[in-house]
Design a protein around this motif. Sequence first.
Motif, PDB file in Angstrom:
ATOM      1  N   SER A  34      -4.233   1.935   5.382  1.00 46.15           N
ATOM      2  CA  SER A  34      -4.305   2.829   4.227  1.00 46.15           C
ATOM      3  C   SER A  34      -2.961   3.400   3.827  1.00 46.15           C
ATOM      4  O   SER A  34      -2.760   3.764   2.664  1.00 46.15           O
ATOM      5  CB  SER A  34      -5.270   3.984   4.491  1.00 46.15           C
ATOM      6  N   PRO A  55      -7.747  -1.090   2.127  1.00 46.85           N
ATOM      7  CA  PRO A  55      -7.337   0.189   1.550  1.00 46.85           C
ATOM      8  C   PRO A  55      -7.501   0.233   0.038  1.00 46.85           C
ATOM      9  O   PRO A  55      -7.345  -0.765  -0.636  1.00 46.85           O
ATOM     10  CB  PRO A  55      -5.847   0.271   1.917  1.00 46.85           C
ATOM     11  N   LEU A 106       1.144   7.336  -6.560  1.00 43.49           N
ATOM     12  CA  LEU A 106       0.169   8.407  -6.726  1.00 43.49           C
ATOM     13  C   LEU A 106       0.825   9.787  -6.729  1.00 43.49           C
ATOM     14  O   LEU A 106       0.254  10.750  -7.213  1.00 43.49           O
ATOM     15  CB  LEU A 106      -0.869   8.354  -5.595  1.00 43.49           C
ATOM     16  N   LEU A 137       0.064  13.306   8.376  1.00 38.16           N
ATOM     17  CA  LEU A 137      -1.301  13.158   8.894  1.00 38.16           C
ATOM     18  C   LEU A 137      -1.401  11.885   9.719  1.00 38.16           C
ATOM     19  O   LEU A 137      -2.032  11.845  10.773  1.00 38.16           O
ATOM     20  CB  LEU A 137      -2.309  13.081   7.736  1.00 38.16           C
ATOM     21  N   PHE A 138      -0.746  10.834   9.224  1.00 40.09           N
ATOM     22  CA  PHE A 138      -0.769   9.554   9.919  1.00 40.09           C
ATOM     23  C   PHE A 138      -0.100   9.663  11.297  1.00 40.09           C
ATOM     24  O   PHE A 138      -0.651   9.183  12.289  1.00 40.09           O
ATOM     25  CB  PHE A 138      -0.083   8.471   9.078  1.00 40.09           C
ATOM     26  N   LYS A 158      -6.940  12.041  -3.581  1.00 40.61           N
ATOM     27  CA  LYS A 158      -5.865  11.878  -4.559  1.00 40.61           C
ATOM     28  C   LYS A 158      -6.222  10.832  -5.607  1.00 40.61           C
ATOM     29  O   LYS A 158      -6.036  11.040  -6.796  1.00 40.61           O
ATOM     30  CB  LYS A 158      -4.571  11.498  -3.837  1.00 40.61           C
ATOM     31  N   SER A 162      -6.211   3.427   9.427  1.00 40.26           N
ATOM     32  CA  SER A 162      -5.280   4.388   8.829  1.00 40.26           C
ATOM     33  C   SER A 162      -3.914   3.758   8.568  1.00 40.26           C
ATOM     34  O   SER A 162      -3.271   4.078   7.564  1.00 40.26           O
ATOM     35  CB  SER A 162      -5.163   5.655   9.666  1.00 40.26           C
ATOM     36  N   GLN A 184       0.827  -1.198   0.000  1.00 41.86           N
ATOM     37  CA  GLN A 184       0.000   0.000   0.000  1.00 41.86           C
ATOM     38  C   GLN A 184       0.873   1.264   0.000  1.00 41.86           C
ATOM     39  O   GLN A 184       0.517   2.272  -0.602  1.00 41.86           O
ATOM     40  CB  GLN A 184      -0.955   0.004   1.213  1.00 41.86           C
ATOM     41  N   ASP A 193       2.768  12.824  -7.823  1.00 39.26           N
ATOM     42  CA  ASP A 193       3.109  13.316  -9.164  1.00 39.26           C
ATOM     43  C   ASP A 193       3.411  14.809  -9.101  1.00 39.26           C
ATOM     44  O   ASP A 193       3.528  15.371  -8.014  1.00 39.26           O
ATOM     45  CB  ASP A 193       1.966  13.016 -10.145  1.00 39.26           C
ATOM     46  N   SER A 243     -12.005   9.233   8.514  1.00 38.98           N
ATOM     47  CA  SER A 243     -10.549   9.234   8.704  1.00 38.98           C
ATOM     48  C   SER A 243      -9.890  10.265   7.799  1.00 38.98           C
ATOM     49  O   SER A 243     -10.072  10.251   6.587  1.00 38.98           O
ATOM     50  CB  SER A 243      -9.991   7.839   8.379  1.00 38.98           C
ATOM     51  N   VAL A 244      -9.116  11.148   8.396  1.00 38.71           N
ATOM     52  CA  VAL A 244      -8.464  12.210   7.623  1.00 38.71           C
ATOM     53  C   VAL A 244      -7.469  11.625   6.619  1.00 38.71           C
ATOM     54  O   VAL A 244      -7.311  12.153   5.512  1.00 38.71           O
ATOM     55  CB  VAL A 244      -7.801  13.259   8.563  1.00 38.71           C
ATOM     56  N   ILE A 245      -6.844  10.514   6.991  1.00 34.64           N
ATOM     57  CA  ILE A 245      -5.891   9.859   6.085  1.00 34.64           C
ATOM     58  C   ILE A 245      -6.622   9.287   4.878  1.00 34.64           C
ATOM     59  O   ILE A 245      -6.205   9.460   3.726  1.00 34.64           O
ATOM     60  CB  ILE A 245      -5.104   8.744   6.815  1.00 34.64           C
ATOM     61  N   ASP A 246      -7.730   8.612   5.155  1.00 28.50           N
ATOM     62  CA  ASP A 246      -8.496   8.027   4.056  1.00 28.50           C
ATOM     63  C   ASP A 246      -9.094   9.093   3.156  1.00 28.50           C
ATOM     64  O   ASP A 246      -9.206   8.899   1.942  1.00 28.50           O
ATOM     65  CB  ASP A 246      -9.597   7.110   4.605  1.00 28.50           C
ATOM     66  N   GLN A 256      -6.926   1.301  -3.908  1.00 30.11           N
ATOM     67  CA  GLN A 256      -5.850   1.540  -4.860  1.00 30.11           C
ATOM     68  C   GLN A 256      -6.470   2.077  -6.149  1.00 30.11           C
ATOM     69  O   GLN A 256      -7.688   2.015  -6.327  1.00 30.11           O
ATOM     70  CB  GLN A 256      -5.112   0.241  -5.151  1.00 30.11           C
ATOM     71  N   LYS A 273      -7.744  11.975   2.482  1.00 29.40           N
ATOM     72  CA  LYS A 273      -6.641  12.482   1.648  1.00 29.40           C
ATOM     73  C   LYS A 273      -6.310  11.492   0.528  1.00 29.40           C
ATOM     74  O   LYS A 273      -6.111  11.881  -0.619  1.00 29.40           O
ATOM     75  CB  LYS A 273      -5.402  12.747   2.506  1.00 29.40           C
ATOM     76  N   LEU A 274      -6.286  10.234   0.874  1.00 28.95           N
ATOM     77  CA  LEU A 274      -5.990   9.191  -0.114  1.00 28.95           C
ATOM     78  C   LEU A 274      -7.077   9.139  -1.186  1.00 28.95           C
ATOM     79  O   LEU A 274      -6.801   9.109  -2.380  1.00 28.95           O
ATOM     80  CB  LEU A 274      -5.855   7.829   0.598  1.00 28.95           C
ATOM     81  N   GLU A 294       3.006  14.269   3.078  1.00 23.92           N
ATOM     82  CA  GLU A 294       1.797  14.836   3.681  1.00 23.92           C
ATOM     83  C   GLU A 294       0.939  13.759   4.329  1.00 23.92           C
ATOM     84  O   GLU A 294       0.449  13.930   5.449  1.00 23.92           O
ATOM     85  CB  GLU A 294       0.981  15.594   2.620  1.00 23.92           C
ATOM     86  N   PHE A 347       2.997  14.483  -1.742  1.00 25.81           N
ATOM     87  CA  PHE A 347       1.850  13.691  -1.314  1.00 25.81           C
ATOM     88  C   PHE A 347       2.188  12.684  -0.216  1.00 25.81           C
ATOM     89  O   PHE A 347       1.514  12.628   0.812  1.00 25.81           O
ATOM     90  CB  PHE A 347       1.237  12.971  -2.529  1.00 25.81           C
ATOM     91  N   GLN A 355       1.834   1.993  -3.406  1.00 20.76           N
ATOM     92  CA  GLN A 355       0.696   2.603  -4.099  1.00 20.76           C
ATOM     93  C   GLN A 355       0.675   4.116  -3.874  1.00 20.76           C
ATOM     94  O   GLN A 355       0.417   4.901  -4.792  1.00 20.76           O
ATOM     95  CB  GLN A 355      -0.626   2.016  -3.584  1.00 20.76           C
ATOM     96  N   LEU A 356       0.960   4.521  -2.643  1.00 18.12           N
ATOM     97  CA  LEU A 356       0.985   5.944  -2.325  1.00 18.12           C
ATOM     98  C   LEU A 356       2.085   6.652  -3.107  1.00 18.12           C
ATOM     99  O   LEU A 356       1.889   7.743  -3.643  1.00 18.12           O
ATOM    100  CB  LEU A 356       1.235   6.170  -0.837  1.00 18.12           C
ATOM    101  N   ASN A 403       1.530  17.237  -9.717  1.00 15.18           N
ATOM    102  CA  ASN A 403       0.442  17.999  -9.096  1.00 15.18           C
ATOM    103  C   ASN A 403       0.510  17.946  -7.573  1.00 15.18           C
ATOM    104  O   ASN A 403       0.026  18.829  -6.885  1.00 15.18           O
ATOM    105  CB  ASN A 403      -0.923  17.451  -9.540  1.00 15.18           C
ATOM    106  N   SER A 404       1.078  16.869  -7.057  1.00 13.73           N
ATOM    107  CA  SER A 404       1.177  16.705  -5.600  1.00 13.73           C
ATOM    108  C   SER A 404       2.529  16.074  -5.266  1.00 13.73           C
ATOM    109  O   SER A 404       2.603  14.898  -4.915  1.00 13.73           O
ATOM    110  CB  SER A 404       0.035  15.828  -5.086  1.00 13.73           C
TER     111      SER A 404
END
Lengths: 153, 144
Positions: free
Chosen positions: A89, B124, A34, A49-50, B48, A86, A27, A36, B39-42, B126, B44-45, A45, A42, A30-31, A38-39
């Motif tokens: 995620s 999660p 994502l 938050l985590f 995006k 979280s 996972q 790029d 969830s603030v994390i979710d 993808q 944000k994900l 950040e 990311f 995967q982040l 534009n971010s």
Amino acid sequence: MDVVNQLQRQFIDYSASLHREGFLDDQFTQLQKLQDDNSPDFVVEVASLFFEDCEKLINNMARALEQQQGVDFKQVDASVHQLKGSSSSIGAMRVKDVCIAFRSFCEAQNREGCLRCLQQVTHEYSLLKNKLQTLFRLQQQILAAGGSIPVVE
Amino acid sequence: MKSENIVQDRQPQPQEEEEIMQQEEEEEQRFHVLAVDDSVIDRKLLEKLLKASSYQVTCVESGEKALEYLGLLHHSSPASSSSQHHHQGSSWKDVPVVVMSSENVPSRISMCLEGGAEEFMLKPLQLSDLHKIQAHLLKSLPHS
């Protein structure tokens, strides 16, 4: 040799070790995918938050478990559930795994077991935080040297 | 296509989140997704993932905030807002709903799907998961 290549090598090796040792799972990759133009920040950040969320939830759990007159296990479980979500995620595999065990102890209303898990989750969280900060520092160094961050599969 | 109103009797479970999609009737014809997650994390994900898939996104943190956003919560007296709510209630009726959860509980999933959700997605999330809902959205487009 080329500073950028050296740093990139370090980054790849460090990333691989984090995956190998179970700190991060797919996972997290995967982040990274994502992220790029534009971010560009990311991942950092999301990680920030985590960490914030983690600290808040760990404090909630600690407070709930401290109640001498009777622990509200549902309340503890609610926080563990959130942390499990979280961490899942973001790809924080070891944190997530502790949460899974933690939930069983909540269900069994086992205060000792919960306290042990709280200790473990706190430990795993601070380990991960250090490791990710190291990883992000490497990223910064690569960018500062004019290189690009390698995509680690 | 199930035509149940989004405002259902079933109370959203704390562990469930809803993604409500609305077709933008503007020059871009891009889907506008209302993403709901506590969830603030979710959030944000999700934001995006959706932006990376070319959706417009609005994120809210609860089912209640979602209903508020859609104008489906009663704030003022029934007399002044009732006609407005009827109008807005029916315009949301055909909006596809996708439910997400971190928990794989078959009975709860069935309940969501039977209640009118288009799709259930396991967290999660993808990018590949978003391709799944693409098909549902295209289905919901009116034929010109």
